[in-house]
Design an enzyme around this catalytic site. Structure first.
Site, short mmCIF file in Angstrom:
data_model
loop_
_atom_site.label_atom_id
_atom_site.label_comp_id
_atom_site.label_asym_id
_atom_site.label_seq_id
_atom_site.Cartn_x
_atom_site.Cartn_y
_atom_site.Cartn_z
N HIS A 1 0.82 -1.15 0.17
CA HIS A 1 -0.22 -0.05 -0.08
C HIS A 1 0.89 1.37 0.12
O HIS A 1 1.68 1.40 0.73
CB HIS A 1 -0.89 -0.03 1.25
CG HIS A 1 -1.97 1.11 1.11
ND1 HIS A 1 -2.15 1.68 2.35
CD2 HIS A 1 -2.73 1.67 0.30
CE1 HIS A 1 -2.88 2.54 2.03
NE2 HIS A 1 -3.46 2.72 0.95
N ASP B 1 7.20 8.07 -20.62
CA ASP B 1 7.62 8.17 -22.26
C ASP B 1 9.04 7.88 -22.19
O ASP B 1 9.83 7.90 -21.43
CB ASP B 1 7.13 9.70 -22.67
CG ASP B 1 7.85 10.84 -22.06
OD1 ASP B 1 9.12 10.70 -21.50
OD2 ASP B 1 7.09 11.78 -21.95
N HIS C 1 6.08 19.47 -13.40
CA HIS C 1 6.88 18.39 -13.96
C HIS C 1 8.12 18.16 -13.06
O HIS C 1 8.74 17.05 -12.91
CB HIS C 1 7.26 18.71 -15.41
CG HIS C 1 7.89 17.81 -15.87
ND1 HIS C 1 7.45 16.48 -16.54
CD2 HIS C 1 9.15 17.54 -16.74
CE1 HIS C 1 8.25 15.71 -16.87
NE2 HIS C 1 9.40 16.29 -17.25
N TYR D 1 5.33 14.77 -21.77
CA TYR D 1 4.50 14.81 -20.70
C TYR D 1 3.70 13.46 -20.34
O TYR D 1 2.59 13.43 -19.74
CB TYR D 1 3.71 15.93 -20.19
CG TYR D 1 4.85 17.12 -20.19
CD1 TYR D 1 5.56 17.58 -18.92
CD2 TYR D 1 4.90 18.19 -21.32
CE1 TYR D 1 6.24 18.55 -18.98
CE2 TYR D 1 5.56 19.04 -21.30
CZ TYR D 1 6.47 19.32 -20.07
OH TYR D 1 7.26 20.46 -20.06
N ASN E 1 3.44 10.87 -18.81
CA ASN E 1 4.19 9.95 -17.68
C ASN E 1 3.05 10.16 -16.48
O ASN E 1 2.27 11.06 -16.39
CB ASN E 1 5.27 11.03 -17.11
CG ASN E 1 6.25 11.25 -18.35
OD1 ASN E 1 6.94 10.35 -18.76
ND2 ASN E 1 6.58 12.38 -18.51
#
Length: 130
Positions: free
Chosen positions: A20, A28, A97, A119, A121
């Site tokens: 957990h 990418d 980012h 981006y 991801n």
């Protein structure tokens, strides 16, 4: 033989070992991998396998309680953002980012796809099935 769509041994082992709150990054082809974080490299060529296809396949085995994306995704790659929305992941958390890359240092692994879209991801945070 397994019944689920996920055939990659390394990914299945990773998912089976998660607890957990553990994090798995699917990224990418250009996402940097921090030192010490294991890399599962699926990239074959530009676009293969794709980011969304990889996320969907991982979700066939992984219980996710929330996911983290870079806020830049919606502006720079709206098609990827929309496709990720269609996957219907639970609770989205948006970060810069740069913060995304910092958080990825704590991931159990980074899965590199052949995606060539900026981006593309996501950090999947493991949930529990009970």
């Amino acid at each position: 033989m397994k019944k689920t769509p996920l055939l990659n041994i390394a990914l299945s082992q990773l998912i089976a070992s998660l607890g957990h709150g553990d994090m798995v990054v699917i990224g990418d082809a250009g996402l940097p991998v921090p030192p010490g974080v294991p890399l599962i490299d699926l990239a074959l060529t530009a676009g293969v396998p794709g980011f969304v296809q990889t996320v969907e396949t991982v979700l066939s085995e992984m219980q996710v309680e929330r996911h983290i994306v870079a806020q830049e995704m919606a502006l720079r790659s709206p098609a990827i953002a929309a496709a990720l929305d269609s996957v219907k992941l639970p609770q989205r958390v948006g970060v810069s980012h740069e913060e995304f890359k910092q958080i990825s240092r704590g991931a159990r692994a980074i899965v590199r796809t052949g995606e060539h879209t900026p981006y593309a991801n996501v950090i999947l945070v493991a949930g529990v099935v009970f």
